[in-house]
Design a protein around this motif. Structure first.
Motif, PDB file in Angstrom:
ATOM      1  N   LEU A  72       0.850  -1.180   0.000  1.00  0.00           N
ATOM      2  CA  LEU A  72       0.000   0.000   0.000  1.00  0.00           C
ATOM      3  C   LEU A  72       0.892   1.238   0.000  1.00  0.00           C
ATOM      4  N   PRO A  73       0.529   2.288  -0.728  1.00  0.00           N
ATOM      5  CA  PRO A  73       1.384   3.479  -0.831  1.00  0.00           C
ATOM      6  C   PRO A  73       1.391   4.275   0.465  1.00  0.00           C
ATOM      7  N   ALA A  74       2.383   5.144   0.602  1.00  0.00           N
ATOM      8  CA  ALA A  74       2.474   5.989   1.795  1.00  0.00           C
ATOM      9  C   ALA A  74       1.298   6.961   1.880  1.00  0.00           C
ATOM     10  N   LYS A  75       0.791   7.392   0.735  1.00  0.00           N
ATOM     11  CA  LYS A  75      -0.323   8.349   0.712  1.00  0.00           C
ATOM     12  C   LYS A  75      -1.579   7.734   1.308  1.00  0.00           C
ATOM     13  N   THR A  76      -2.197   8.444   2.216  1.00  0.00           N
ATOM     14  CA  THR A  76      -3.438   7.980   2.823  1.00  0.00           C
ATOM     15  C   THR A  76      -4.517   9.045   2.661  1.00  0.00           C
ATOM     16  N   PHE A  77      -5.766   8.657   2.913  1.00  0.00           N
ATOM     17  CA  PHE A  77      -6.902   9.567   2.800  1.00  0.00           C
ATOM     18  C   PHE A  77      -7.645   9.618   4.135  1.00  0.00           C
ATOM     19  N   SER A  78      -8.076  10.809   4.512  1.00  0.00           N
ATOM     20  CA  SER A  78      -8.817  10.959   5.768  1.00  0.00           C
ATOM     21  C   SER A  78     -10.310  10.749   5.578  1.00  0.00           C
ATOM     22  N   LYS A  79     -10.794  10.902   4.343  1.00  0.00           N
ATOM     23  CA  LYS A  79     -12.226  10.749   4.057  1.00  0.00           C
ATOM     24  C   LYS A  79     -12.426   9.578   3.104  1.00  0.00           C
ATOM     25  N   VAL A  80     -12.978   8.491   3.594  1.00  0.00           N
ATOM     26  CA  VAL A  80     -13.167   7.297   2.768  1.00  0.00           C
ATOM     27  C   VAL A  80     -14.514   6.652   3.070  1.00  0.00           C
ATOM     28  N   GLN A  81     -14.977   5.868   2.116  1.00  0.00           N
ATOM     29  CA  GLN A  81     -16.172   5.049   2.331  1.00  0.00           C
ATOM     30  C   GLN A  81     -16.135   3.859   1.391  1.00  0.00           C
ATOM     31  N   TYR A  82     -16.528   2.700   1.905  1.00  0.00           N
ATOM     32  CA  TYR A  82     -16.762   1.536   1.048  1.00  0.00           C
ATOM     33  C   TYR A  82     -18.240   1.214   1.122  1.00  0.00           C
ATOM     34  N   LEU A  83     -18.901   1.399   0.009  1.00  0.00           N
ATOM     35  CA  LEU A  83     -20.343   1.169  -0.072  1.00  0.00           C
ATOM     36  C   LEU A  83     -20.588  -0.086  -0.885  1.00  0.00           C
ATOM     37  N   LYS A  84     -21.277  -1.039  -0.285  1.00  0.00           N
ATOM     38  CA  LYS A  84     -21.567  -2.306  -0.958  1.00  0.00           C
ATOM     39  C   LYS A  84     -23.075  -2.504  -1.014  1.00  0.00           C
ATOM     40  N   LEU A  85     -23.619  -2.530  -2.224  1.00  0.00           N
ATOM     41  CA  LEU A  85     -25.051  -2.753  -2.435  1.00  0.00           C
ATOM     42  C   LEU A  85     -25.240  -4.196  -2.867  1.00  0.00           C
ATOM     43  N   ARG A  86     -26.074  -4.927  -2.145  1.00  0.00           N
ATOM     44  CA  ARG A  86     -26.220  -6.366  -2.367  1.00  0.00           C
ATOM     45  C   ARG A  86     -27.623  -6.819  -1.999  1.00  0.00           C
ATOM     46  N   ASP A  87     -27.936  -8.053  -2.321  1.00  0.00           N
ATOM     47  CA  ASP A  87     -29.294  -8.543  -2.111  1.00  0.00           C
ATOM     48  C   ASP A  87     -29.616  -8.808  -0.646  1.00  0.00           C
ATOM     49  N   ARG A  88     -28.613  -9.097   0.159  1.00  0.00           N
ATOM     50  CA  ARG A  88     -28.825  -9.242   1.595  1.00  0.00           C
ATOM     51  C   ARG A  88     -27.625  -8.644   2.314  1.00  0.00           C
ATOM     52  N   GLN A  89     -27.775  -8.369   3.597  1.00  0.00           N
ATOM     53  CA  GLN A  89     -26.787  -7.581   4.319  1.00  0.00           C
ATOM     54  C   GLN A  89     -25.462  -8.301   4.536  1.00  0.00           C
ATOM     55  N   SER A  90     -25.477  -9.633   4.604  1.00  0.00           N
ATOM     56  CA  SER A  90     -24.231 -10.356   4.861  1.00  0.00           C
ATOM     57  C   SER A  90     -24.099 -11.552   3.933  1.00  0.00           C
ATOM     58  N   TYR A  91     -22.852 -11.992   3.758  1.00  0.00           N
ATOM     59  CA  TYR A  91     -22.513 -13.161   2.957  1.00  0.00           C
ATOM     60  C   TYR A  91     -23.170 -13.122   1.579  1.00  0.00           C
ATOM     61  N   ALA A  92     -23.006 -11.986   0.911  1.00  0.00           N
ATOM     62  CA  ALA A  92     -23.533 -11.833  -0.445  1.00  0.00           C
ATOM     63  C   ALA A  92     -22.548 -10.997  -1.246  1.00  0.00           C
ATOM     64  N   PHE A  93     -22.439 -11.285  -2.536  1.00  0.00           N
ATOM     65  CA  PHE A  93     -21.543 -10.540  -3.400  1.00  0.00           C
ATOM     66  C   PHE A  93     -22.212  -9.245  -3.839  1.00  0.00           C
ATOM     67  N   ALA A  94     -21.390  -8.282  -4.183  1.00  0.00           N
ATOM     68  CA  ALA A  94     -21.894  -6.957  -4.529  1.00  0.00           C
ATOM     69  C   ALA A  94     -22.638  -6.972  -5.860  1.00  0.00           C
ATOM     70  N   ILE A  95     -23.792  -6.333  -5.886  1.00  0.00           N
ATOM     71  CA  ILE A  95     -24.420  -5.986  -7.153  1.00  0.00           C
ATOM     72  C   ILE A  95     -23.639  -4.797  -7.731  1.00  0.00           C
ATOM     73  N   VAL A  96     -23.374  -3.829  -6.865  1.00  0.00           N
ATOM     74  CA  VAL A  96     -22.483  -2.708  -7.169  1.00  0.00           C
ATOM     75  C   VAL A  96     -21.765  -2.340  -5.872  1.00  0.00           C
ATOM     76  N   SER A  97     -20.477  -2.059  -5.939  1.00  0.00           N
ATOM     77  CA  SER A  97     -19.765  -1.534  -4.775  1.00  0.00           C
ATOM     78  C   SER A  97     -18.894  -0.367  -5.210  1.00  0.00           C
ATOM     79  N   VAL A  98     -18.611   0.511  -4.254  1.00  0.00           N
ATOM     80  CA  VAL A  98     -17.795   1.701  -4.524  1.00  0.00           C
ATOM     81  C   VAL A  98     -16.768   1.863  -3.416  1.00  0.00           C
ATOM     82  N   ALA A  99     -15.497   1.939  -3.791  1.00  0.00           N
ATOM     83  CA  ALA A  99     -14.432   2.312  -2.863  1.00  0.00           C
ATOM     84  C   ALA A  99     -14.093   3.764  -3.157  1.00  0.00           C
ATOM     85  N   ALA A 100     -14.413   4.646  -2.235  1.00  0.00           N
ATOM     86  CA  ALA A 100     -14.277   6.092  -2.462  1.00  0.00           C
ATOM     87  C   ALA A 100     -13.298   6.695  -1.471  1.00  0.00           C
TER      88      ALA A 100
END
Length: 327
Positions: free
Chosen positions: A217-245
């Motif tokens: 991982l690079p030395a550069k880091t971010f203070s504002k991040v979010q990983y949003l995972k949209l899926r059919d159920r809340q756990s143990y499901a693969f992403a329909i769409v996900s965003v690493a921001a």
């Protein structure tokens, strides 16, 4: 499951030599994906080289100020590592959004990079699949393709890459350290995985006997991040769409912004030119929507998954909005 021979490697050189001298050989570590594939006869290796005893489990600082993740460190150990939690929370969030606690306790960082697609037809050996049997056809294109790709597809394959961890690694500009019969080298994460093209059976740009030893991982880091995972159920499901921001502001405008999408392509999807367009702009929903429209400009929907295009656009806006709201 077919019969196979087996060797537990004692060092990296031993592992590389073993797999390169055997026919139809595969590496195995946590085994959370390959064993499933072997049980349904999608994977039929004649030999397994066990990596679990190799000294590749450390997570340590690099000389340039980054962080090195051992390929055999488990996903759970990585996600809860203090350095990862503090400096790379985007990665921690992504890992913890994936699979189940039990699987994260077994799955390794290196193995995560090599996950095969979760396409229905790839797992069903009674149906044609170019990824499983090159030249047989793609059943998903005219079949039930709700979970399939809308970006970077080809006439030969519309499968998606299933990893959450890899989406965050793509957004963070990680690098992959590899060793093989030709020595050691480093692969930019953006160049690790492939789009399907006319060889969808190839998930990445390594050769079968190449071994991933760590991820940087690079030395550069971010203070504002979010990983949003949209899926059919809340756990143990693969992403329909996900965003690493990941976003950084200066003087009320965007100083840096990096983003990757999951669940929409054969590899984590990154558009650096769209990111560059955002530098200097104000962090408004309207501008995030402009980013989303640009990233999805070439998207193509199929019979059952066209909804993913608009869903991905809204997910991008939401992910960056939530990143900025996070304390």
């Amino acid at each position: 499951m077919n019969s196979f021979s087996y060797l537990r490697a004692v060092n990296v050189a031993d592992a590389v030599e073993d797999i390169n001298t055997k026919n139809k050989a595969k590496f195995i570590a946590g085994g959370t994906n390959i064993l499933d594939l072997m049980k349904v006869n999608v994977e039929r290796p004649e030999h397994l080289t066990d990596l679990t005893r190799l000294p590749l489990t450390e997570i340590q600082n690099t000389e340039d100020g980054g962080l090195r993740l051992g390929a055999l460190a488990t996903n759970a150990v990585t996600a809860w590592n203090e350095q990862v939690q503090q400096r790379y929370p985007l990665l921690a969030k992504a890992i913890l959004a994936g699979a189940s606690a039990q699987l994260r306790n077994m799955a390794t960082n290196g193995g995560n990079l090599f996950q095969r697609t979760r396409c229905y037809y790839f797992y069903d050996t009674a149906t044609p699949c170019n990824k499983r049997e090159p030249g047989s056809g793609c059943s998903a294109i005219n079949g039930y393709n709700r979970i399939h790709a809308v970006l970077g597809t080809s006439e030969h394959c519309i499968a998606t890459h299933p990893s959450d961890m890899c989406v965050a690694l793509a957004a963070l500009d990680a690098k992959v350290n590899v060793t093989g019969t030709k020595g050691d080298w480093v692969v930019d994460f953006a160049d690790f995985h492939r789009l399907p093209g006319d060889q969808p059976e190839l998930d990445n740009n390594l050769q079968p006997g190449d071994l991933v030893t760590s991820i940087d991982l690079p030395a550069k880091t971010f203070s504002k991040v979010q990983y949003l995972k949209l899926r059919d159920r809340q756990s143990y499901a693969f992403a329909i769409v996900s965003v690493a921001a990941a976003i950084e502001l200066e003087g009320g405008t965007i100083k840096e912004i990096q983003m990757a999408l999951g669940g929409v392509a054969h590899k984590p999807w990154r558009d650096k030119s769209a990111e560059a367009m955002m530098i200097g702009k104000t962090p408004t929903k309207e501008n995030f929507r402009l980013l989303a429209e640009t990233v999805l400009a070439t998207a193509k929907g199929y019979s059952y998954n066209s909804f993913k295009i608009e869903l991905a656009k809204r997910a991008i806006v939401r992910a960056f909005t939530e990143a900025l709201q996070a304390v």
